[in-house]
Design an enzyme around this catalytic site. Structure first.
Site, PDB file in Angstrom:
ATOM      1  N   LYS A   3      42.755  -4.200  17.710  1.00 40.83           N
ATOM      2  CA  LYS A   3      43.870  -4.977  18.247  1.00 40.83           C
ATOM      3  C   LYS A   3      44.074  -4.725  19.749  1.00 40.83           C
ATOM      4  O   LYS A   3      44.556  -5.599  20.464  1.00 40.83           O
ATOM      5  CB  LYS A   3      45.172  -4.634  17.513  1.00 40.83           C
ATOM      6  CG  LYS A   3      45.136  -4.806  15.998  1.00 40.83           C
ATOM      7  CD  LYS A   3      45.070  -6.254  15.578  1.00 40.83           C
ATOM      8  CE  LYS A   3      45.455  -6.502  14.133  1.00 40.83           C
ATOM      9  NZ  LYS A   3      44.546  -5.908  13.122  1.00 40.83           N
TER      10      LYS A   3
HETATM   11  C1  LIG Z   1      44.040  -6.395  11.938  1.00 42.60           C
HETATM   12  C2  LIG Z   1      42.904  -5.666  11.382  1.00 42.60           C
HETATM   13  C3  LIG Z   1      41.928  -6.310  10.603  1.00 42.60           C
HETATM   14  C4  LIG Z   1      42.016  -7.788  10.254  1.00 42.60           C
HETATM   15  O1  LIG Z   1      41.827  -8.594  11.383  1.00 42.60           O
HETATM   16  P1  LIG Z   1      42.247 -10.147  11.340  1.00 42.60           P
HETATM   17  O2  LIG Z   1      42.059 -10.639  12.725  1.00 42.60           O
HETATM   18  O3  LIG Z   1      43.683 -10.148  10.922  1.00 42.60           O
HETATM   19  O4  LIG Z   1      41.381 -10.805  10.342  1.00 42.60           O
HETATM   20  C5  LIG Z   1      40.844  -5.571  10.150  1.00 42.60           C
HETATM   21  N1  LIG Z   1      40.743  -4.257  10.412  1.00 42.60           N
HETATM   22  C6  LIG Z   1      41.657  -3.590  11.150  1.00 42.60           C
HETATM   23  C7  LIG Z   1      41.490  -2.135  11.382  1.00 42.60           C
HETATM   24  C8  LIG Z   1      42.762  -4.270  11.664  1.00 42.60           C
HETATM   25  O5  LIG Z   1      43.666  -3.614  12.393  1.00 42.60           O
END
Ligand SMILES: *Cc1c(COP(=O)(O)O)cnc(C)c1O
Length: 497
Positions: free
Chosen positions: A111
């Site tokens: 993120k």
């Molecule tokens: C948010 C997240 C995901 C999922 O990603 P999306 O973009 O919502 O599909 C997968 N793994 C981790 C560690 C995340 O923080």
């Protein structure tokens, strides 16, 4: 230049800066780019570029109205010494699988790739749009978005950031990361419920006209740091190109060769970014969409039917414990561009009956995708297997993608195509599940913070800055509320009158 439009009303056209400040379209849809500029992957310049230069180049196709200088400044602020490694996104190769380590930023999850730069977009966009109201970023989190958004927006001038997280389902490390957040402009609240409750609550507040008026009277306006914000999505396109060029540089592939892309998926944002990269010319063979037992996407990709009428499960990959994947709306739109009537029909159906079915003629367009899912037991076994075979430690989410990739190879026979696999979190962020997997026994006598240290001892890996001494930090945000009190919590924090 108004080169974005809403999935639910193609006449709601906005510029990038307006899309970013709004987050969600007022008609409820998500903003999508009108065009995808083609990237000439054979242009020699790309092979020589640093992550930052590549980011500036790719982003300039989306940030119409911003100069290259401005974009370059955003990029250099976002991708800098706040990341653990100079190359920002390192790659670890294990046979045909290339783990794209997207977790080297300050909060140890992918993120950060978007949320370190979104605040730069937001501040500059507000200026461009002549917005004098204070921007209040409202966010629901399954754990990783919250901390990454807080880290990005803390102490940004003219912005407040509010994060709601579910009491059930975030890891201890994630929880401590959030509730110890510094910054006068931050507000972190636990809600009694799961992620979908938090996300639906936030969406409802976004769509509440009366509340928006009250905000306006107080010179405030909402925006979003969730991946419904177009400013979250476009920075994620960059690292798929980066990963691809890195494989060319390392002679793993010839330029032009197709790769598979495997992504552990929740809200469908990360995998959608890879699909957008494909639309811009990235050579992709198959998109491997990996879920945990909340396997609503697996079923959708296999049948064309999206159906959330099922039990919500909490798993050891909590950032994927999601039934309503909000970015799927953008993907649906891409299957039949500018057909806003179709999107409204599907979304109405989802709202009213919890399901929808793609029209028959669009189902074949799902074929570039392979959908699969894993149980927690399989995820744990996968962490152990990868550790023993490659001496490489992966987190629970990354393990879900690896296992589903393996299933894809078994089912398709495609054991040759090189694969870029999105490694989305540091194993230290999910220390309990990772140590239990590697040691193959339960670790009930230790708390998650002791297990962070234990993981370091067992594997010899250094504890990343973002996971160090977390339990010794001062707790600042300790409110727990009912879902129905979310509005009141916002109102109190903002002192709305
Ligand atoms: C948010 C997240 C995901 C999922 O990603 P999306 O973009 O919502 O599909 C997968 N793994 C981790 C560690 C995340 O923080």
């Amino acid at each position: 230049m108004e080169n974005y439009y809403s999935t639910r009303d193609i006449n709601d056209k906005v510029s990038f800066s307006k899309g970013v400040t709004r987050g969600l379209s007022p008609v409820g849809g998500l903003y999508v780019p009108e065009n995808f500029t083609q990237i000439d992957i054979f242009n020699e310049k790309y092979i020589k570029m640093s992550y930052q230069d590549l980011a500036t180049d790719i982003l300039s196709n989306f940030l119409i109205g911003f100069s290259t200088d401005e974009i370059n400044q955003f990029v250099n602020k976002a991708y800098n010494t706040n990341f653990e490694t100079d190359d920002i996104v390192p790659i670890k190769t294990c046979d045909n699988v290339n783990f794209l380590e997207l977790f080297r930023g300050p909060t140890l999850a992918f993120k950060d790739m978007a949320l370190q730069i979104l605040p730069e977009f937001m501040v500059a966009s507000a200026k461009k749009e002549g917005i004098n109201d204070e921007i209040v970023v409202l966010t629901a989190t399954s754990g990783d978005t919250g901390k990454a958004a807080l880290e990005g927006f803390a102490n940004k001038e003219g912005i407040k950031i509010i994060v709601f997280f579910p009491t059930d389902g975030v890891s201890e490390v994630q929880r401590m990361q959030m509730i110890t957040q510094l910054g006068e402009n931050t507000h972190v609240v636990a809600i009694k419920g799961n992620f979908d409750d938090a996300q639906s609550g936030v969406k409802e507040i976004f769509n509440d006209k009366d509340f928006a008026n009250l905000m306006k009277l107080n010179n405030k306006v909402f925006s979003s740091a969730n991946s419904i914000n177009i400013g979250r999505l476009v920075p994620q396109i960059v690292y798929y190109f980066h990963g691809y060029f890195e494989l060319v540089r390392k002679n793993e592939i010839k330029n032009g060769e197709k790769v598979n892309i495997a992504v552990p998926t929740g809200n469908f944002g990360n995998i959608l970014a890879s699909y957008y990269a494909f639309k811009m010319g990235l050579p992709v063979n198959k998109f491997i969409c990996a879920s945990n037992v909340n396997n609503v996407l697996t079923d959708f990709l296999n049948t064309g039917i999206y159906d959330i009428n099922r039990k919500f499960e909490t798993t050891i990959s909590p950032s994927m414990d999601i039934l309503i994947s909000s970015n799927l709306e953008r993907f649906l739109e891409s299957l039949d561009r500018k057909n806003d009537k179709l999107i409204n029909n599907l979304m109405d159906s989802l709202k009213n009956s919890g399901k929808y079915e793609l029209p028959e003629e669009l189902k074949s367009k799902l074929s570039p995708f392979f959908g699969g899912f894993t149980s927690d037991e399989e995820t744990k076994a996968t962490i152990k297997e990868v550790y023993e075979k490659y001496n490489y430690v992966i987190d629970t989410h990354t393990a879900v993608a690896y296992k589903v990739y393996k299933d894809y190879v078994t089912k398709s026979g495609d054991s040759n195509t090189k694969t870029l696999l999105a490694a989305t979190a540091s194993p230290f962020k999910f220390s309990r599940a990772v140590v239990e997997s590697i040691s193959n026994k339960s670790q009930n006598s230790f708390d998650d913070f002791q297990l962070v240290e234990k993981l370091s001892e067992i594997t010899g890996l250094c504890i990343p800055h973002g996971a160090n001494n977390l339990n010794k930090k001062k707790i600042i945000h300790n409110t727990v509320i009912e879902v129905k009190d979310m509005k009141k919590s916002i109102s109190d924090f903002l002192n709305l009158k």
